[in-house]
Design an enzyme around this catalytic site. Sequence first.
Site, PDB file in Angstrom:
ATOM      1  N   LYS A   1       0.873  -1.183   0.000  1.00 28.15           N
ATOM      2  CA  LYS A   1       0.000   0.000   0.000  1.00 28.15           C
ATOM      3  C   LYS A   1       0.906   1.227   0.000  1.00 28.15           C
ATOM      4  CE  LYS A   1      -4.008   1.931   2.448  1.00 28.15           C
ATOM      5  NZ  LYS A   1      -4.949   2.143   1.347  1.00 28.15           N
TER       6      LYS A   1
HETATM    7  C1  LIG Z   1      -6.417   0.148  -3.896  1.00 28.88           C
HETATM    8  C2  LIG Z   1      -7.166  -0.393  -2.738  1.00 28.88           C
HETATM    9  N1  LIG Z   1      -7.744  -1.593  -2.825  1.00 28.88           N
HETATM   10  C3  LIG Z   1      -8.434  -2.121  -1.805  1.00 28.88           C
HETATM   11  C4  LIG Z   1      -8.583  -1.441  -0.610  1.00 28.88           C
HETATM   12  C5  LIG Z   1      -9.350  -2.067   0.521  1.00 28.88           C
HETATM   13  O1  LIG Z   1      -8.485  -2.506   1.513  1.00 28.88           O
HETATM   14  P1  LIG Z   1      -8.908  -2.552   3.062  1.00 28.88           P
HETATM   15  O2  LIG Z   1     -10.161  -3.355   3.130  1.00 28.88           O
HETATM   16  O3  LIG Z   1      -7.774  -3.199   3.744  1.00 28.88           O
HETATM   17  O4  LIG Z   1      -9.118  -1.141   3.484  1.00 28.88           O
HETATM   18  C6  LIG Z   1      -7.997  -0.181  -0.466  1.00 28.88           C
HETATM   19  C7  LIG Z   1      -8.113   0.558   0.791  1.00 28.88           C
HETATM   20  O5  LIG Z   1      -7.244   0.561   1.588  1.00 28.88           O
HETATM   21  C8  LIG Z   1      -7.270   0.351  -1.542  1.00 28.88           C
HETATM   22  O6  LIG Z   1      -6.700   1.556  -1.441  1.00 28.88           O
END
Ligand SMILES: Cc1ncc(COP(=O)(O)O)c(C=O)c1O
Length: 315
Positions: free
Chosen positions: A159
């Site tokens: 991330k």
């Molecule tokens: C690109 C992306 N995909 C998926 C998610 C969903 O991830 P999470 O459920 O861990 O927040 C996020 C958010 O953080 C994101 O930025």
Amino acid sequence: MGLKPTEKIWHNGKMIRWEDATIHVLSHVVSYGSAVFEGVRCYESKLGPSMFRVRDHMQRLVNSGRIYRIDFPYSADDLSSAAAELVRTNKMASCYIRPIALRGYGQMGVDGLGVPTEVYMACWEWGRYLGPEAIENGVDVCISSWNRMAPNTLPAMSKAACNYMNSQLIHMEAVANGFSEGIALDTSGFVSEGSGENIFVVSGGIVYTPPFASSVLPGITRNCVMTLCEEMKIPVREQMIPREMLYLADEVFFTGTAAELTPLRSIDRLKVGKGSRGPITKTLQEAFFSIVSGEREDRYNWLTPVNVPHGAVTR
Ligand SMILES: Cc1ncc(COP(=O)(O)O)c(C=O)c1O
């Protein structure tokens, strides 16, 4: 979305004032996007303010940093404790928590290895990401003309801040064309994810979601939905999803810390199913929201109460 300052921000182990959490314009991160971050929700639950899967988020932060060799001396447990302290210090009933580890100031040039890492953590109030009605009525989305990152270019499992340049392209194009959000395909043309959400497709009673190999972030809410499906004996499969499966689906929904569980009402102006929230989406939402609110037993230890002394909470 207006940002309402809170009192303190955590920086490398110390609480500093919100307005003092600044960096130099020549910090490595500013030119090269070298930061990894997280988004964690703290819910106002029956147990008091409670962080949702905070340790899993902090472990993903550590993992995201590891991929980029961004080192910092805090474990997932250290960061989880710091998050609880931050929420307590700012006396929040509920909030969004944003830890970020960035390459700071010291030298310019792409090589970031000699640059100090700064770790910050802030929190602030945050409501429903895709609008207050989205949870019930769903959102209108499009397939983006932009693809998600190709494998072995920018790693989607990290991330990292730089990935959100791609997310911005997806989201801004969607909004410019009158949609709430865009769905990106991977570079093979299979469904990947939204600009900040994972995606699930329900077809014939089976719940499908793209695998990690389709350039998705390993979402923590995605994992919750898969866990809840297994518990409720709803078949769930991780598999490559062709674009046209979206147009034929009975139900489609997004998951994410910000979006929580949001149904899609239409995709490229074609109604999803009957054009309103479907039964499996509703069942999963109810299961999810009853856990985060503390109404249902927290069987998986997803909530971490921050133990704010009674009466100290401000709203
Ligand atoms: C690109 C992306 N995909 C998926 C998610 C969903 O991830 P999470 O459920 O861990 O927040 C996020 C958010 O953080 C994101 O930025």
